[in-house]
Design a protein around this motif. Structure first.
Motif, PDB file in Angstrom:
ATOM      1  N   CYS A  18       0.829  -1.192   0.000  1.00 42.02           N
ATOM      2  CA  CYS A  18       0.000   0.000   0.000  1.00 42.02           C
ATOM      3  C   CYS A  18       0.872   1.253   0.000  1.00 42.02           C
ATOM      4  O   CYS A  18       1.831   1.343   0.768  1.00 42.02           O
ATOM      5  N   ARG A  20       0.131   4.036   1.087  1.00 42.39           N
ATOM      6  CA  ARG A  20      -0.164   4.868   2.253  1.00 42.39           C
ATOM      7  C   ARG A  20       0.420   4.313   3.545  1.00 42.39           C
ATOM      8  O   ARG A  20       0.950   5.034   4.360  1.00 42.39           O
ATOM      9  N   CYS A  21       0.287   3.008   3.753  1.00 36.79           N
ATOM     10  CA  CYS A  21       0.676   2.462   5.054  1.00 36.79           C
ATOM     11  C   CYS A  21       1.669   1.306   4.953  1.00 36.79           C
ATOM     12  O   CYS A  21       2.204   0.879   5.976  1.00 36.79           O
ATOM     13  N   CYS A  40      -3.950  -0.983   0.280  1.00 28.89           N
ATOM     14  CA  CYS A  40      -4.471  -2.105   1.058  1.00 28.89           C
ATOM     15  C   CYS A  40      -5.998  -1.989   1.075  1.00 28.89           C
ATOM     16  O   CYS A  40      -6.561  -0.991   0.622  1.00 28.89           O
ATOM     17  N   HIS A  43      -7.243   1.280   2.902  1.00 34.08           N
ATOM     18  CA  HIS A  43      -7.110   2.547   2.199  1.00 34.08           C
ATOM     19  C   HIS A  43      -7.853   2.553   0.872  1.00 34.08           C
ATOM     20  O   HIS A  43      -8.283   3.595   0.395  1.00 34.08           O
TER      21      HIS A  43
HETATM   22 ZN   LIG Z   1      -2.981   1.139   3.518  1.00 33.98          ZN
END
Ligand SMILES: [Zn+2]
Length: 72
Positions: A18, A20-21, A40, A43
Protein backbone atom coordinates in the motif's frame (compact mmCIF):
# COMPACT_ATOMS: atom_id res chain seq x y z
CA UNK A 1 8.90 -15.68 -15.51
CA UNK A 2 8.22 -13.61 -18.60
CA UNK A 3 4.50 -13.92 -18.08
CA UNK A 4 4.85 -11.63 -15.08
CA UNK A 5 5.93 -8.81 -17.37
CA UNK A 6 2.41 -8.33 -18.64
CA UNK A 7 1.67 -4.80 -17.53
CA UNK A 8 -2.08 -4.77 -17.61
CA UNK A 9 -3.19 -7.93 -15.89
CA UNK A 10 -0.49 -9.17 -13.54
CA UNK A 11 -2.06 -10.05 -10.20
CA UNK A 12 -0.96 -8.29 -7.08
CA UNK A 13 1.52 -10.18 -4.95
CA UNK A 14 2.75 -10.07 -1.38
CA UNK A 15 5.51 -7.77 -2.63
CA UNK A 16 2.99 -5.11 -3.63
CA UNK A 17 2.54 -2.68 -0.79
CA UNK A 18 0.00 0.00 0.00
CA UNK A 19 1.31 3.45 -0.94
CA UNK A 20 -0.16 4.87 2.25
CA UNK A 21 0.68 2.46 5.05
CA UNK A 22 2.91 -0.26 3.62
CA UNK A 23 0.49 -3.10 4.25
CA UNK A 24 0.00 -5.72 1.56
CA UNK A 25 -1.82 -4.17 -1.39
CA UNK A 26 -5.03 -5.71 -2.67
CA UNK A 27 -6.24 -2.91 -4.92
CA UNK A 28 -4.41 -1.32 -7.84
CA UNK A 29 -5.69 1.90 -9.35
CA UNK A 30 -4.34 2.71 -12.80
CA UNK A 31 -4.52 6.35 -13.78
CA UNK A 32 -5.22 7.51 -17.33
CA UNK A 33 -1.52 8.34 -17.76
CA UNK A 34 -0.50 4.82 -16.74
CA UNK A 35 0.59 5.74 -13.23
CA UNK A 36 -0.32 3.05 -10.72
CA UNK A 37 -1.35 3.44 -7.12
CA UNK A 38 -1.51 0.52 -4.72
CA UNK A 39 -3.76 0.33 -1.73
CA UNK A 40 -4.47 -2.10 1.06
CA UNK A 41 -8.13 -2.97 1.62
CA UNK A 42 -8.43 -0.31 4.31
CA UNK A 43 -7.11 2.55 2.20
CA UNK A 44 -8.83 1.33 -0.96
CA UNK A 45 -12.10 1.72 0.88
CA UNK A 46 -11.06 5.09 2.25
CA UNK A 47 -10.19 6.49 -1.19
CA UNK A 48 -12.79 4.52 -3.10
CA UNK A 49 -14.94 7.48 -4.13
CA UNK A 50 -12.00 9.57 -5.33
CA UNK A 51 -10.45 6.67 -7.19
CA UNK A 52 -13.67 5.81 -8.93
CA UNK A 53 -13.71 9.24 -10.55
CA UNK A 54 -9.97 9.58 -11.32
CA UNK A 55 -8.66 6.09 -12.09
CA UNK A 56 -8.84 4.68 -15.59
CA UNK A 57 -9.00 1.17 -14.17
CA UNK A 58 -9.20 -0.37 -10.73
CA UNK A 59 -8.05 -3.90 -10.02
CA UNK A 60 -9.81 -4.98 -6.86
CA UNK A 61 -8.42 -8.18 -5.39
CA UNK A 62 -9.84 -7.75 -1.92
CA UNK A 63 -11.77 -10.99 -2.48
CA UNK A 64 -8.48 -12.77 -1.92
CA UNK A 65 -8.31 -11.56 1.66
CA UNK A 66 -11.27 -13.65 2.73
CA UNK A 67 -10.03 -16.59 0.68
CA UNK A 68 -6.64 -16.51 2.35
CA UNK A 69 -7.94 -16.09 5.86
CA UNK A 70 -10.47 -18.88 5.29
CA UNK A 71 -7.65 -21.19 4.27
CA UNK A 72 -5.97 -20.84 7.65
ZN1 LIG B 1 -2.98 1.14 3.52
Amino acid sequence: MTENLLLTSSPLSALDRCDRCGAQAYVRAVMANGFELLFCAHHAKKYQDGLASTAARIDDETDRITEESAAR
